[in-house]
Design a protein around this motif. Structure first.
Motif, mmCIF file in Angstrom:
data_model
loop_
_atom_site.group_PDB
_atom_site.id
_atom_site.type_symbol
_atom_site.label_atom_id
_atom_site.label_comp_id
_atom_site.label_asym_id
_atom_site.label_seq_id
_atom_site.Cartn_x
_atom_site.Cartn_y
_atom_site.Cartn_z
ATOM 1 N N ILE A 142 59.729 68.199 91.185
ATOM 2 C CA ILE A 142 60.050 69.601 90.265
ATOM 3 C C ILE A 142 58.559 70.444 89.169
ATOM 4 N N LEU A 143 58.942 69.371 88.843
ATOM 5 C CA LEU A 143 57.435 69.341 87.310
ATOM 6 C C LEU A 143 56.316 68.862 88.781
ATOM 7 N N THR A 144 54.526 70.138 88.198
ATOM 8 C CA THR A 144 54.000 69.349 89.468
ATOM 9 C C THR A 144 52.932 68.659 88.684
ATOM 10 N N SER A 145 51.936 67.404 89.566
ATOM 11 C CA SER A 145 51.133 66.803 88.720
ATOM 12 C C SER A 145 49.688 67.002 90.178
ATOM 13 N N LYS A 146 48.260 67.910 89.370
ATOM 14 C CA LYS A 146 47.808 68.272 89.503
ATOM 15 C C LYS A 146 46.535 67.384 89.819
ATOM 16 N N SER A 147 45.318 67.248 91.407
ATOM 17 C CA SER A 147 44.585 66.193 91.070
ATOM 18 C C SER A 147 43.458 67.064 91.683
ATOM 19 N N TYR A 148 42.169 66.326 91.549
ATOM 20 C CA TYR A 148 40.982 67.098 91.577
ATOM 21 C C TYR A 148 40.260 66.183 92.285
ATOM 22 N N ILE B 296 39.536 59.096 86.124
ATOM 23 C CA ILE B 296 40.061 57.475 85.666
ATOM 24 C C ILE B 296 40.446 57.772 84.146
ATOM 25 N N CYS B 297 41.931 57.339 83.703
ATOM 26 C CA CYS B 297 42.827 57.437 83.296
ATOM 27 C C CYS B 297 43.387 55.644 82.150
ATOM 28 N N VAL B 298 42.886 55.590 81.433
ATOM 29 C CA VAL B 298 43.074 54.469 80.044
ATOM 30 C C VAL B 298 43.946 54.673 79.894
ATOM 31 N N GLY B 299 45.365 54.118 79.753
ATOM 32 C CA GLY B 299 46.207 54.220 78.614
ATOM 33 C C GLY B 299 47.606 53.125 78.350
ATOM 34 N N ASN B 300 48.423 53.232 77.844
ATOM 35 C CA ASN B 300 49.271 52.479 78.351
ATOM 36 C C ASN B 300 50.600 52.878 78.014
ATOM 37 N N LEU B 301 51.685 51.629 77.647
ATOM 38 C CA LEU B 301 53.240 52.241 78.027
ATOM 39 C C LEU B 301 53.986 52.037 76.253
ATOM 40 N N THR B 302 52.939 51.882 75.299
ATOM 41 C CA THR B 302 53.541 51.425 74.213
ATOM 42 C C THR B 302 52.946 52.548 73.179
ATOM 43 N N VAL C 214 38.284 67.106 73.338
ATOM 44 C CA VAL C 214 39.049 67.227 73.308
ATOM 45 C C VAL C 214 40.166 68.101 73.769
ATOM 46 N N ASP C 215 41.105 68.329 74.759
ATOM 47 C CA ASP C 215 42.249 69.043 74.742
ATOM 48 C C ASP C 215 43.586 68.599 74.509
ATOM 49 N N ALA C 216 44.733 68.720 74.401
ATOM 50 C CA ALA C 216 46.147 68.104 74.014
ATOM 51 C C ALA C 216 46.597 69.083 75.633
ATOM 52 N N ASN C 217 45.797 69.582 76.246
ATOM 53 C CA ASN C 217 46.355 70.171 77.539
ATOM 54 C C ASN C 217 45.176 69.554 78.780
ATOM 55 N N ARG C 218 45.752 68.432 79.043
ATOM 56 C CA ARG C 218 44.920 67.954 80.301
ATOM 57 C C ARG C 218 44.260 68.823 81.555
ATOM 58 N N PHE D 21 48.148 58.051 80.293
ATOM 59 C CA PHE D 21 49.251 57.972 81.730
ATOM 60 C C PHE D 21 50.656 58.903 81.619
ATOM 61 N N GLN D 22 50.885 59.554 80.380
ATOM 62 C CA GLN D 22 52.383 59.551 79.856
ATOM 63 C C GLN D 22 52.267 61.055 80.264
ATOM 64 N N HIS D 23 51.046 62.113 80.084
ATOM 65 C CA HIS D 23 50.466 63.114 80.317
ATOM 66 C C HIS D 23 49.863 63.544 82.268
ATOM 67 N N ARG D 24 51.514 63.944 82.611
ATOM 68 C CA ARG D 24 51.716 63.188 84.352
ATOM 69 C C ARG D 24 51.296 65.297 85.210
ATOM 70 N N TYR D 25 51.114 65.910 84.059
ATOM 71 C CA TYR D 25 50.758 67.581 84.902
ATOM 72 C C TYR D 25 49.320 66.994 85.377
ATOM 73 N N VAL D 26 48.741 65.907 85.702
ATOM 74 C CA VAL D 26 47.688 65.700 85.602
ATOM 75 C C VAL D 26 48.055 64.381 86.615
ATOM 76 N N SER D 27 47.296 63.952 87.749
ATOM 77 C CA SER D 27 47.368 62.948 88.693
ATOM 78 C C SER D 27 46.104 62.254 88.780
ATOM 79 N N PRO D 28 45.511 61.141 88.610
ATOM 80 C CA PRO D 28 44.475 60.099 87.924
ATOM 81 C C PRO D 28 44.533 60.211 89.321
ATOM 82 N N SER D 29 43.374 59.808 89.508
ATOM 83 C CA SER D 29 43.017 58.900 90.976
ATOM 84 C C SER D 29 42.604 57.950 90.494
ATOM 85 N N LEU D 30 42.932 57.761 88.706
ATOM 86 C CA LEU D 30 42.803 55.888 89.138
ATOM 87 C C LEU D 30 43.970 55.210 87.501
#
Length: 366
Positions: free
Chosen positions: A33-39, A44-50, A117-121, A146-155
């Motif tokens: 329903i909400l979509t993630s876009k791949s490129y 490569i996303c470096v993120g965390n859960l905390t 930098v851009d809040a809109n990835r 990692f929480q910005h799911r509008y983008v679909s990282p390849s890794l």
């Protein structure tokens, strides 16, 4: 094995409601329903859960060093606490208020890569891919997305602090989790960061068992490695005989990072007399803060003393107008990098390089 994690159990009802909101949002993405876009290039996303404090910046810098020899690399960050808006590409004249402290630090250390930098990835990626072909990145590192799911990282690479492992934590505000621990299933690589140097084999096995990762997910353990002392103002600093903290030196350690404890412990190993001043993460030092720091430094009786800050704080202090020249001459920072445990540096490097190499050579057709 780990330090006891502090939890605010009294805020459990708030965490419950927060969890419902986060879970529903994730379901909307899972259902499409909400979509993630791949490129068509490695993202490569470096993120965390905390909420902060897992060591993203040194791991991003590690990836930059690994990849920039062979690829045009870009780092895209939100630019936390920056004063600017929208998409900003670092260039001549960029200042830390425009980029945020961590992107500014990265750009200063690696002026041969792109830092944006851009809040809109999505917009940030598309602006980078719209650059002329000779500048267009071939790999984009997404910092804390990692929480910005509008983008679909390849890794996806998720970091978790050894002293606060995600599976022992709870949802914010009881704990520090941004989303449920079960979200780890979305990642490809997990790195346990800030490990002790002398972890026992059983500790590796306990962590691996508790994570219960899928077969395709890889687990690594890293630790912070401190490099030689560096002056914040190289042209103004007092010359030193040694590029290391000496036992006989007194140190005023000032930190504005989420978890200064590993740095404090490291400095206390090197110097007998250490005074610590902690500020909030990403703290911007105002006139009053500088006055407090100067007062604390002057109160240290020894004439053989230095003022030490973190690398991230050094990026902010370089432009601080309230810091007198006298104190700029004795202001240093300790650069950090990471090492992988169990002799697995080459395994980590190969996992990253194989992923990047799996994309077509011609990545300019976007």
């Amino acid at each position: 094995m780990n330090n006891e994690i502090r939890l605010n159990e009294g805020l459990a009802p708030v965490a419950f409601l927060y969890g419902i909101g986060v879970g529903f949002r994730n379901l909307l993405f899972n259902w499409g329903i909400l979509t993630s876009k791949s490129y068509p290039i490695p993202l490569i996303c470096v993120g965390n859960l905390t909420v902060g404090g897992t060591g993203k910046t040194p791991h991003v810098e590690y990836l930059i060093r690994l990849l920039k020899k062979s690829y045009r690399v870009a780092v895209l960050s939100r630019g936390y606490k920056r004063k600017s808006k929208g998409f900003i590409l670092a260039g001549e004249g960029s200042r830390y208020p425009d980029l945020g402290d961590e992107p500014f630090q990265i750009w200063q250390k690696f002026p041969d890569i792109l830092v944006a930098v851009d809040a809109n990835r999505r917009r940030g990626i598309e602006r980078l891919l719209a650059l002329p072909e000779e500048r267009r990145p071939q790999v984009i590192l997404l910092d804390d997305a990692f929480q910005h799911r509008y983008v679909s990282p390849s890794l996806n690479i998720v970091l978790t602090d050894y002293h606060r492992l995600y599976y022992e934590d709870r949802l914010f505000p009881v704990g520090l989790l941004r989303e449920p621990a079960s979200s780890i299933r979305r990642t490809d690589i997990v790195v346990v960061t800030k490990c002790e140097k002398d972890l026992k084999p059983i500790e590796y096995r306990i962590i691996e068992k508790n994570m219960a990762l899928f077969a395709h997910q890889q687990l690594f353990f890293s630790r912070i490695a401190y490099k030689k002392l560096q002056p914040v103002f190289p042209d103004e600093c007092v010359p030193r005989k040694q590029a290391a903290i000496q036992k006989e030196e007194s140190v005023l350690l000032v930190s504005g990072i989420a978890n200064p404890l590993p740095l404090v412990a490291e400095v206390k190993k090197r110097a007998r007399k250490v005074k610590v001043m902690n500020f909030a993460d990403h703290h911007s030092f105002d006139k009053r803060d500088i006055e407090k720091i100067i007062q604390a430094y002057d109160a240290m009786g020894s004439s053989n003393k230095i003022l030490l800050v973190t690398e991230k704080d050094a990026a902010r202090l370089k432009e601080n107008k309230y810091l007198p020249e006298k104190y700029r001459r004795v202001l240093y920072y300790l650069p950090i990098t990471i090492d992988f445990h169990l002799d697995r540096t080459s395994d980590f490097d190969m996992a990253i390089l194989r992923h990047v190499q799996s994309f077509p050579e011609k990545q300019s057709e976007v």
